[in-house]
Design a protein around this motif. Sequence first.
Motif, PDB file in Angstrom:
ATOM      1  N   UNK A   9       0.826  -1.207   0.000  1.00  0.00           N
ATOM      2  CA  UNK A   9       0.000   0.000   0.000  1.00  0.00           C
ATOM      3  C   UNK A   9       0.862   1.260   0.000  1.00  0.00           C
ATOM      4  N   UNK A  16      -3.666  -1.940  -9.369  1.00  0.00           N
ATOM      5  CA  UNK A  16      -3.735  -2.732  -8.151  1.00  0.00           C
ATOM      6  C   UNK A  16      -4.879  -3.729  -8.221  1.00  0.00           C
ATOM      7  N   UNK A  29      -7.068  -6.271  -5.755  1.00  0.00           N
ATOM      8  CA  UNK A  29      -7.339  -6.484  -4.345  1.00  0.00           C
ATOM      9  C   UNK A  29      -7.843  -7.897  -4.092  1.00  0.00           C
ATOM     10  N   UNK A  45     -10.445  -8.838  -2.349  1.00  0.00           N
ATOM     11  CA  UNK A  45     -11.904  -8.972  -2.539  1.00  0.00           C
ATOM     12  C   UNK A  45     -12.330  -8.401  -3.887  1.00  0.00           C
ATOM     13  N   UNK A  51     -12.703  -5.806  -5.370  1.00  0.00           N
ATOM     14  CA  UNK A  51     -12.983  -4.358  -5.360  1.00  0.00           C
ATOM     15  C   UNK A  51     -13.450  -3.850  -6.712  1.00  0.00           C
ATOM     16  N   UNK A  52     -14.281  -4.626  -7.372  1.00  0.00           N
ATOM     17  CA  UNK A  52     -14.860  -4.177  -8.636  1.00  0.00           C
ATOM     18  C   UNK A  52     -15.951  -3.166  -8.316  1.00  0.00           C
ATOM     19  N   UNK A  85      -8.994  -4.812 -15.447  1.00  0.00           N
ATOM     20  CA  UNK A  85      -9.157  -3.397 -15.160  1.00  0.00           C
ATOM     21  C   UNK A  85      -7.798  -2.746 -14.890  1.00  0.00           C
ATOM     22  N   UNK A 101     -11.836  -0.805  -0.276  1.00  0.00           N
ATOM     23  CA  UNK A 101     -11.009  -1.204  -1.413  1.00  0.00           C
ATOM     24  C   UNK A 101     -11.568  -0.679  -2.728  1.00  0.00           C
ATOM     25  N   UNK A 102     -12.891  -0.493  -2.795  1.00  0.00           N
ATOM     26  CA  UNK A 102     -13.471   0.050  -4.030  1.00  0.00           C
ATOM     27  C   UNK A 102     -13.000   1.497  -4.227  1.00  0.00           C
ATOM     28  N   UNK A 150      -9.391   1.325  -5.151  1.00  0.00           N
ATOM     29  CA  UNK A 150      -9.227   0.898  -6.541  1.00  0.00           C
ATOM     30  C   UNK A 150      -9.473   2.077  -7.468  1.00  0.00           C
ATOM     31  N   UNK A 188      -6.410   4.346  -7.403  1.00  0.00           N
ATOM     32  CA  UNK A 188      -5.296   3.890  -8.246  1.00  0.00           C
ATOM     33  C   UNK A 188      -5.690   3.957  -9.723  1.00  0.00           C
TER      34      UNK A 188
END
Lengths: 374, 324
Positions: free
Chosen positions: A47, A79, A81, A83, A85-86, A146, B211-212, B215, B218
């Motif tokens: 991170x 990055x 993740x 989970x 993280x979509x 992505x 995290x979304x 994401x 980034x």
Amino acid sequence: MASIELRNVSKVFGSQRVLSPTQLDISNGEFFTVVGPSGSGKSTLLRLIAGLEVPSTGEILFDKERVDNKPAYSRNVGMVFQNYAIYPHMTIYQNMSFGLESQKIPKTQISQKVKEIAKLLEIDHLLTKRPGQLSGGQKQRVALGRALVRRPRVFLMDEPLSNLDTQLRERMRKEIRILHDTFQITTIYVTHDQTEAMTMADRICVVDSGEIQQIGTPEEIYQHPANIFVAKFFGSPAMNVISGRVIPFKDTLAFQPDHDPGHLSPLPSDVAAHCRERGLDGPVHLGFRPETTKGQNNTPSWDIPFLPVTIEALGSHYQIHGEWSGQPLSISTTTRPGERKIVNLIIPWPEVHWFYDDGLRIDFSAPVRVRQEA
Amino acid sequence: MAQAPSRSLVQNPAQDISSSRLAPWRARLKTSMLGYGLILPSLLVFLTFFYGPAIFLAYIAFFHWNIFTQASTFVGFENFVTLFHQPVFWQALLNTAYYVIVLVPATALLALGLALLLREGLSHRRGGISRAFIFLPHVTPVVATSIIWVWIFNPQFGLANTVLHFFHIPALNWLESVHWALPSVMIYTLWHSVGLYTVLFLAGLASIPRSVIEAATTDGARGWRMFKRVFWPLLGPITFFVLVLASINTMQTFSQIYTLTGGPHGGAGGPAFSTTTDSLLIYQTAFLYLHFSLASAMSIILFILIMTLTLIQKWVADRFVFYR
């Protein structure tokens, strides 16, 4: 694509130090895995590189250019993740094009890039779907796509395969490696799974309690672990480590295990000579990998009386868990021993790993160094 | 022989019917009796004090009803017709519409803004203090703080005009002005209720996976783009909830209008009916002029309005809100 350098980077949360000052040099196009138990600081390391955390000290450089003072959105890292993280409210196409839109790329070009990557990842038939309609494996592919579609300078993956089942994980492992070989993007891959780390990496970085324990190729890490932690972390079952002392015995030296002081193992002359060179006459730890036991051997070897307790048949071989006078041991062999019957384990002395009392490796092949007493 | 017991159930149902078929029914009855028993006390209170009066209200709206004689004559829609011929009824509707149309979006926007500001501090101790300060007005009694705001809005020595003076803005007559009385009430209500909606939005923000957001970061998103493409769509359900709740609450506003504009000294709803909203008019018609039937008819109209607005909001939400 970029090389990554960390100079003296550390991270403190409140009064808790999660990452001690760390140096790292990752070359352009390398597949670098960071492995350690949970809470070891490996995710924090990732991170920090992504820019999602600000380092407490030190500098982070991409291609010799400082980035630690740059916000995450301008670093152009991709990055992935754990989970996924979509973005749950966007279609798969929108998920993949989102990053490109930030870069002010014309629409037709975006569409072309998204379709190209989607095809490569075999998700081109899902582009109009929403994440809720996808399976875990498909979501993981979307997350990869992505990040990949932007051609980031650095690819960062935080335990990306942890939520997948075993079969899918093995397949994705290969595919990620192939993607890396195709695009040659510098990749840092964080995992707690030693198999993942071993099978995918060019180089592995082992982290524990916020400190780097060892950096090396998978072979180096496995064959020359820098300390007991690394030795035990890699390999399944883990390396057997027995604590004891080196004591004088007749005209040579012998190893006296703490749990069975009556059972002295005389050291062969070359090992004894190495010990004398290093002035080893106190507590040491001796380790051997479960698969290094031999039935018969002509080279000088360490003989251990082993009482098998449970035998796990794995088809190709057996994993046997047992004990030596109360000291638990695990071995893997191709022959099935009798249950509850003491057998003699033969471990060739060159296969034995030596560790100092504090856990650091004793490297008999390295030149003698005088160790400072703490 | 081993299969005998299971087979007997099928082959000889007559002898087993009492135990085998009725047993599960009895067990279900037992659990449902327990369930109904447990909700009975609150159900009784609810029926007596909520649905009872509501049904009675719907009843007397179609009658001439006298509270002293309890005599009632069926008059059909006459009460409604009477209402539609009274200018003050239309004035009240207009006032309510003005109040709701300005206040609901203003409250929601301010709450959303505050929530976004406080988001960063979600895990901070100081963030907790800020949240407490913003939420605090909401837990104060409306009547008590309204009295304080009567002083604040005092044209001669009130804090509101002092602030205006500081920014070199001409002083206002606030609650004593036909134009500014209702906006003054809005300002008070905004102060009193924004904390609740801020906390709701904060809960909505907290439900967006970190995290979304990371994401998206980034992926190069930030600022307005981040808000428009990530926060706003994911806050859809909570925004819908806030709008519905705020609409219902503002349409029913009573206490602060009553207290701020005259209260027990009379004259609430003034000056010149400029702060007479539906609920105030209902109160005055029923308990000041004792026209209970008229007030009931008005309540039913208000109920229909709230219901319609909520259904419209639901219709809009079903089309545009993304639910995870």
